[in-house]
Design a protein around this motif. Sequence first.
Motif, PDB file in Angstrom:
ATOM      1  N   LEU A  45       0.837  -1.196   0.000  1.00 47.84           N
ATOM      2  CA  LEU A  45       0.000   0.000   0.000  1.00 47.84           C
ATOM      3  C   LEU A  45       0.878   1.255   0.000  1.00 47.84           C
ATOM      4  O   LEU A  45       1.724   1.431   0.874  1.00 47.84           O
ATOM      5  N   LYS A  46       0.677   2.123  -0.976  1.00 48.86           N
ATOM      6  CA  LYS A  46       1.462   3.348  -1.118  1.00 48.86           C
ATOM      7  C   LYS A  46       0.566   4.572  -0.944  1.00 48.86           C
ATOM      8  O   LYS A  46      -0.651   4.490  -1.102  1.00 48.86           O
ATOM      9  N   GLU A  47       1.210   5.713  -0.696  1.00 56.50           N
ATOM     10  CA  GLU A  47       0.455   6.938  -0.442  1.00 56.50           C
ATOM     11  C   GLU A  47      -0.451   7.298  -1.612  1.00 56.50           C
ATOM     12  O   GLU A  47      -1.592   7.735  -1.418  1.00 56.50           O
ATOM     13  N   GLU A  48       0.022   7.113  -2.830  1.00 61.15           N
ATOM     14  CA  GLU A  48      -0.784   7.471  -4.007  1.00 61.15           C
ATOM     15  C   GLU A  48      -1.985   6.557  -4.197  1.00 61.15           C
ATOM     16  O   GLU A  48      -2.886   6.856  -4.998  1.00 61.15           O
ATOM     17  N   MET A  49      -2.049   5.454  -3.464  1.00 60.79           N
ATOM     18  CA  MET A  49      -3.162   4.514  -3.572  1.00 60.79           C
ATOM     19  C   MET A  49      -4.277   4.808  -2.568  1.00 60.79           C
ATOM     20  O   MET A  49      -5.348   4.208  -2.632  1.00 60.79           O
ATOM     21  N   ILE A  50      -4.020   5.735  -1.632  1.00 62.00           N
ATOM     22  CA  ILE A  50      -4.998   6.051  -0.595  1.00 62.00           C
ATOM     23  C   ILE A  50      -6.218   6.739  -1.206  1.00 62.00           C
ATOM     24  O   ILE A  50      -6.092   7.668  -2.002  1.00 62.00           O
ATOM     25  N   LYS A  51      -7.415   6.290  -0.812  1.00 55.12           N
ATOM     26  CA  LYS A  51      -8.664   6.838  -1.333  1.00 55.12           C
ATOM     27  C   LYS A  51      -9.423   7.560  -0.228  1.00 55.12           C
ATOM     28  O   LYS A  51      -9.340   7.203   0.945  1.00 55.12           O
ATOM     29  N   SER A  52     -10.172   8.563  -0.627  1.00 53.60           N
ATOM     30  CA  SER A  52     -11.022   9.279   0.318  1.00 53.60           C
ATOM     31  C   SER A  52     -12.178   8.384   0.768  1.00 53.60           C
ATOM     32  O   SER A  52     -12.584   7.462   0.061  1.00 53.60           O
ATOM     33  N   GLU A  53     -12.674   8.676   1.968  1.00 51.28           N
ATOM     34  CA  GLU A  53     -13.827   7.987   2.549  1.00 51.28           C
ATOM     35  C   GLU A  53     -13.599   6.473   2.675  1.00 51.28           C
ATOM     36  O   GLU A  53     -14.514   5.673   2.485  1.00 51.28           O
ATOM     37  N   LYS A  54     -12.361   6.093   2.981  1.00 49.59           N
ATOM     38  CA  LYS A  54     -12.050   4.696   3.226  1.00 49.59           C
ATOM     39  C   LYS A  54     -11.181   4.620   4.473  1.00 49.59           C
ATOM     40  O   LYS A  54     -10.320   5.470   4.696  1.00 49.59           O
ATOM     41  N   CYS A  55     -11.426   3.586   5.303  1.00 48.58           N
ATOM     42  CA  CYS A  55     -10.710   3.441   6.564  1.00 48.58           C
ATOM     43  C   CYS A  55      -9.513   2.517   6.381  1.00 48.58           C
ATOM     44  O   CYS A  55      -9.664   1.379   5.905  1.00 48.58           O
ATOM     45  N   TYR A  56      -8.333   3.003   6.762  1.00 45.30           N
ATOM     46  CA  TYR A  56      -7.106   2.202   6.696  1.00 45.30           C
ATOM     47  C   TYR A  56      -6.693   1.847   8.124  1.00 45.30           C
ATOM     48  O   TYR A  56      -6.601   2.716   8.997  1.00 45.30           O
ATOM     49  N   TYR A  57      -6.451   0.559   8.314  1.00 44.62           N
ATOM     50  CA  TYR A  57      -6.231   0.018   9.658  1.00 44.62           C
ATOM     51  C   TYR A  57      -4.780  -0.420   9.825  1.00 44.62           C
ATOM     52  O   TYR A  57      -4.289  -1.265   9.086  1.00 44.62           O
ATOM     53  N   PHE A  58      -4.111   0.207  10.811  1.00 47.80           N
ATOM     54  CA  PHE A  58      -2.714  -0.087  11.093  1.00 47.80           C
ATOM     55  C   PHE A  58      -2.594  -0.810  12.437  1.00 47.80           C
ATOM     56  O   PHE A  58      -3.244  -0.418  13.424  1.00 47.80           O
ATOM     57  N   LYS A  59      -1.738  -1.840  12.471  1.00 47.00           N
ATOM     58  CA  LYS A  59      -1.346  -2.496  13.716  1.00 47.00           C
ATOM     59  C   LYS A  59       0.159  -2.326  13.873  1.00 47.00           C
ATOM     60  O   LYS A  59       0.918  -2.599  12.939  1.00 47.00           O
ATOM     61  N   PHE A  60       0.595  -1.857  15.052  1.00 41.25           N
ATOM     62  CA  PHE A  60       2.013  -1.610  15.303  1.00 41.25           C
ATOM     63  C   PHE A  60       2.499  -2.504  16.431  1.00 41.25           C
ATOM     64  O   PHE A  60       1.850  -2.572  17.491  1.00 41.25           O
ATOM     65  N   ASP A  61       3.635  -3.171  16.224  1.00 41.10           N
ATOM     66  CA  ASP A  61       4.251  -3.865  17.348  1.00 41.10           C
ATOM     67  C   ASP A  61       4.963  -2.825  18.218  1.00 41.10           C
ATOM     68  O   ASP A  61       4.955  -1.621  17.912  1.00 41.10           O
TER      69      ASP A  61
END
Length: 500
Positions: free
Chosen positions: A331-347
């Motif tokens: 997943l790259k920054e230019e692929m990010i879409k409006s009105e969509k939730c992106y879920y991150f998990k961090f160790d």
Amino acid sequence: MTNIQLIERHKKFEHKISNSIYESLEQLNNAISDRGQKLATTNILGVTFQKNLTPQNNMKMALYYTKWCAIIEDLLLEYEDYDKDTVKVIIDYYLKSNLMKEMSQFGLGWYYDIKFKKSKATLYSVSYGGDTNWDNWLYENGGNVNHMKENGMQSIFRACKEHINRGGTINLKSLSKGFGIDLFKYMHIDKNGLAHLHIIKDAPINFITINNKAMSLQEYMQSDYAFSPENQPQFCVDVSHPRNYAYSTYNNWSKKFLGGEVYISKKEIDEVSIKYNDYGYFSDSFIFKWLESQRQQVGQKAISSRVSPIKDQEVIASHIFWDIEPYRPALKEEMIKSEKCYYFKFDKKEYYELIYYYFKIYAEQKFKIDFKKSYDSIIKANITYLNRYLDELKGEQEVFESLQHDTIEYEEFKEREIQYKDNAQAIDFYRAFKASLEGISTDDMSPKIQLALSFIDWDTEQIDKDWSLQNIYNSKNAGEQNLLPNLYKCICNLAAQRGK
């Protein structure tokens, strides 16, 4: 007062506002002009005017005409990027209705206690996933019988108030317009050793959906849709933007809107009568007053000031509106879409990295400082202090270990034994804290952290310079493993603010 000559200010609104508003202004303008025309009606936009053309009545008409034209000009400017039909409805709402009481008018002026403007914002949440109980809560709190739009909107803000104040039965979704707010105050490591973050880019806020049709709150109040569970009402509202960002302003508006007249249906009165009034002791009017007092008691509870929806830039949603896409390395920054939730998990390592680079970029963008120099200085000072304090604690331990039980009194020995155990725990903690500070790598930012931070508008991002451990919300799932990263947040915030 003789001839009040008014420029026909409303003429420029033709085709930009509804016909009914335009005709009302035309009628009022003609009545106060020098044409000798009389009003066809004594009521215009909810205000009563006398038909006789006295100086006092002329002054009143001139004042309202001027104020209404000014409000329309302001709204047309504010909503210039919205479609024309939406703007007409919103202007109709503020001039004809104002049922949510956001706008107050006085003399030639007006102000908003709070404004629920449908717009867009990037939102952050540590717990966006998961179910809510809005539908059940609404049904259990009268939504099945009170179908008026005004009462439905009151139900929404009562639910938000209960959610903000904690301790109630409602479970809604909290989001924030500030990345750092969620990072500092709410993000934590869970029992699986992971920290979580949901980000929705350019999410619509301040809307209500009825039968899956989304509209602004003002449009809904002008619509014909009933507020009933059958119409599946859902909402997303920004409760963080009262006038001057003041608690008192939000509370005053809330009391005005929720604590005034309350709709009580005949069905509710009959239900109470059947349940408690077998012998006819209580009249319908008595039951009505009792139900009204119960509603008002709920409405008059002020918002919490400890967990502040204003400082937290809080947006509250009744539903998971936006599809969730988990982070993946591709997943790259230019692929990010409006009105969509992106879920991150961090160790844990990524979590420390996220904290460091957030405050580094914030300090460099906001204050143009050398964050690393400030940060390195604070880390060095902390490690020096920890080394000295650990030496002191270890010295005390050595003294105790050299003692013979028979050389001191028993009570003194037990007291020193307790101190020994406390010292041992302190030594373990400070060693862990020192190791965590020495083990944090600040060499390179990983692509995952870069992507998470790319959502932030650094021009509008704002955090509190005085944040401390007291501001961190202790989630029941947080546990002791969060004390060290929480201390690290405070160190990074100090480093960011020091160079201002």
